[in-house]
Design a protein around this motif. Sequence first.
Motif, PDB file in Angstrom:
ATOM      1  N   SER A   1      36.607  44.025  57.092  1.00  0.00           N
ATOM      2  CA  SER A   1      36.855  44.574  55.757  1.00  0.00           C
ATOM      3  C   SER A   1      38.350  44.477  55.485  1.00  0.00           C
ATOM      4  N   PRO A   2      38.800  43.345  54.962  1.00  0.00           N
ATOM      5  CA  PRO A   2      40.236  43.124  54.817  1.00  0.00           C
ATOM      6  C   PRO A   2      40.957  44.222  54.040  1.00  0.00           C
ATOM      7  N   SER A   3      40.257  44.845  53.077  1.00  0.00           N
ATOM      8  CA  SER A   3      40.947  45.851  52.254  1.00  0.00           C
ATOM      9  C   SER A   3      41.385  47.048  53.096  1.00  0.00           C
TER      10      SER A   3
ATOM     11  N   MET B   1      41.661  46.575  46.086  1.00  0.00           N
ATOM     12  CA  MET B   1      40.619  45.765  45.448  1.00  0.00           C
ATOM     13  C   MET B   1      40.776  45.778  43.925  1.00  0.00           C
TER      14      MET B   1
ATOM     15  N   TYR C   1      43.639  43.556  43.093  1.00  0.00           N
ATOM     16  CA  TYR C   1      43.228  42.153  43.271  1.00  0.00           C
ATOM     17  C   TYR C   1      42.547  41.639  41.992  1.00  0.00           C
TER      18      TYR C   1
ATOM     19  N   GLY D   1      37.864  33.678  47.242  1.00  0.00           N
ATOM     20  CA  GLY D   1      37.169  34.454  48.265  1.00  0.00           C
ATOM     21  C   GLY D   1      36.335  35.552  47.639  1.00  0.00           C
ATOM     22  N   GLY D   2      35.921  36.513  48.472  1.00  0.00           N
ATOM     23  CA  GLY D   2      35.068  37.613  48.023  1.00  0.00           C
ATOM     24  C   GLY D   2      33.824  37.708  48.883  1.00  0.00           C
ATOM     25  N   TYR D   3      33.986  37.311  50.136  1.00  0.00           N
ATOM     26  CA  TYR D   3      32.898  37.380  51.109  1.00  0.00           C
ATOM     27  C   TYR D   3      31.617  36.718  50.647  1.00  0.00           C
TER      28      TYR D   3
ATOM     29  N   HIS E   1      40.838  30.858  49.915  1.00  0.00           N
ATOM     30  CA  HIS E   1      41.246  32.169  50.410  1.00  0.00           C
ATOM     31  C   HIS E   1      40.039  32.883  50.995  1.00  0.00           C
TER      32      HIS E   1
ATOM     33  N   ALA F   1      36.768  33.885  52.247  1.00  0.00           N
ATOM     34  CA  ALA F   1      35.509  33.129  52.245  1.00  0.00           C
ATOM     35  C   ALA F   1      35.723  31.732  51.652  1.00  0.00           C
TER      36      ALA F   1
ATOM     37  N   HIS G   1      46.069  40.627  53.409  1.00  0.00           N
ATOM     38  CA  HIS G   1      45.041  39.665  53.008  1.00  0.00           C
ATOM     39  C   HIS G   1      45.129  39.280  51.531  1.00  0.00           C
ATOM     40  N   PHE G   2      45.548  40.222  50.697  1.00  0.00           N
ATOM     41  CA  PHE G   2      45.549  39.972  49.247  1.00  0.00           C
ATOM     42  C   PHE G   2      46.929  39.575  48.736  1.00  0.00           C
TER      43      PHE G   2
END
Length: 336
Positions: free
Chosen positions: A36-38, A50, A53, A104-106, A171, A173, A289-290
């Motif tokens: 969970s990068p956040s 998030m 982002y 990205g966004g899993y 980025h 995913a 991550h962001f």
Amino acid sequence: MCVWWYKAGMDVSGGNHRHEAPWKRMSKEELDNQYSPSRWVVRLGAEEAMRTYSQIGNEVTKRARATGRSLLNVPYGDGDGEKLDIYLPEAVSEAMPFLVFFHGGYWQSGSKDTSAFMVNPLTAQGVAVVIVAYDIAPKGTLDQMVDQVTQSIMFVQKQYPGNQGIYLCGHSAGAHLAAMMLLADWTKHGVTPNLKGFFLLSGVYDLEPIMHTSENAPLLPALEDAQRNSPLWQLETAPTQPADPACRILVTVGQHDSPEFHRQSREFYQTLCQGGWKASFEELHDMDHFEILWNLTQEDYVLTQPQVICRGWSWAHQWDLHGARQIILKTIFQES
Ligand SMILES: N[C@@H](CC(=O)c1ccccc1NC=O)C(=O)O
């Protein structure tokens, strides 16, 4: 040539220890945390990160669309979701370099309509930027997403056959989807894109641990799905060679990304090196991550310099990658 950019505190034991992979000893809670990068963002809370982002993605995309010439919602396939946006530099020529970006966004969230992060800094310097939409889950499966990404790249090559190079950037995913293109058998598709580089930001390259997390489990019903869609696993078990031996791959991870994200990037980089790919690795100093993406919106940020994106980046490691101005100067110096 592979460049190992050593950072203090980094595990440089080398090799891939799949059988003793640290995630196998983690509880479900710990795996959820690692993926969970956040939760690893240091300057904001997870929810705020998030929100920021989406907000920044919205703003930069609006700005990009208002600034220059763009071709929006261009179909690259027959499906409703198979659309891409092309942002053109002022001087359009047959021989433009293209940077194709996958958000990205899993594999479950995100959109091309909020992902024009590096458009303005790059178009300002003569690079055409393409932002690709793909069918996120639950509409799309991972196999379909990989196929759509393949189609989108073939479309760019067919539309612009005189391009000066196609550079893929993804980025998270999206970095996974871009990395899957290292495995593509273009001869099967009848079009070989002029791929000159891969620019992988905080990606996931081994999907097996994702299967054991609560958020992402539905994406990967079986181990074979995870393995088929894991560039790390695929390159370890059946190494492929670059169509163009000069093709470069930059694997980056944020300093504040989780240890699992670090491990994934490092192992992927090592596997690429072992397979004979021209790879480089960089841990981005004091970045989460962001923030990596937010920095792409900045004209003076190191990763949006066309010298880095489009003229090969191995030389960049000879200097401090974090100093954009230094890189520009060194490039001018080197090229004059
Ligand atoms: N639920 C995830 C969200 C996430 O992973 C994410 C969100 C936006 C862009 C990229 C992401 N990660 C990888 O694709 C988290 O907690 O960070």
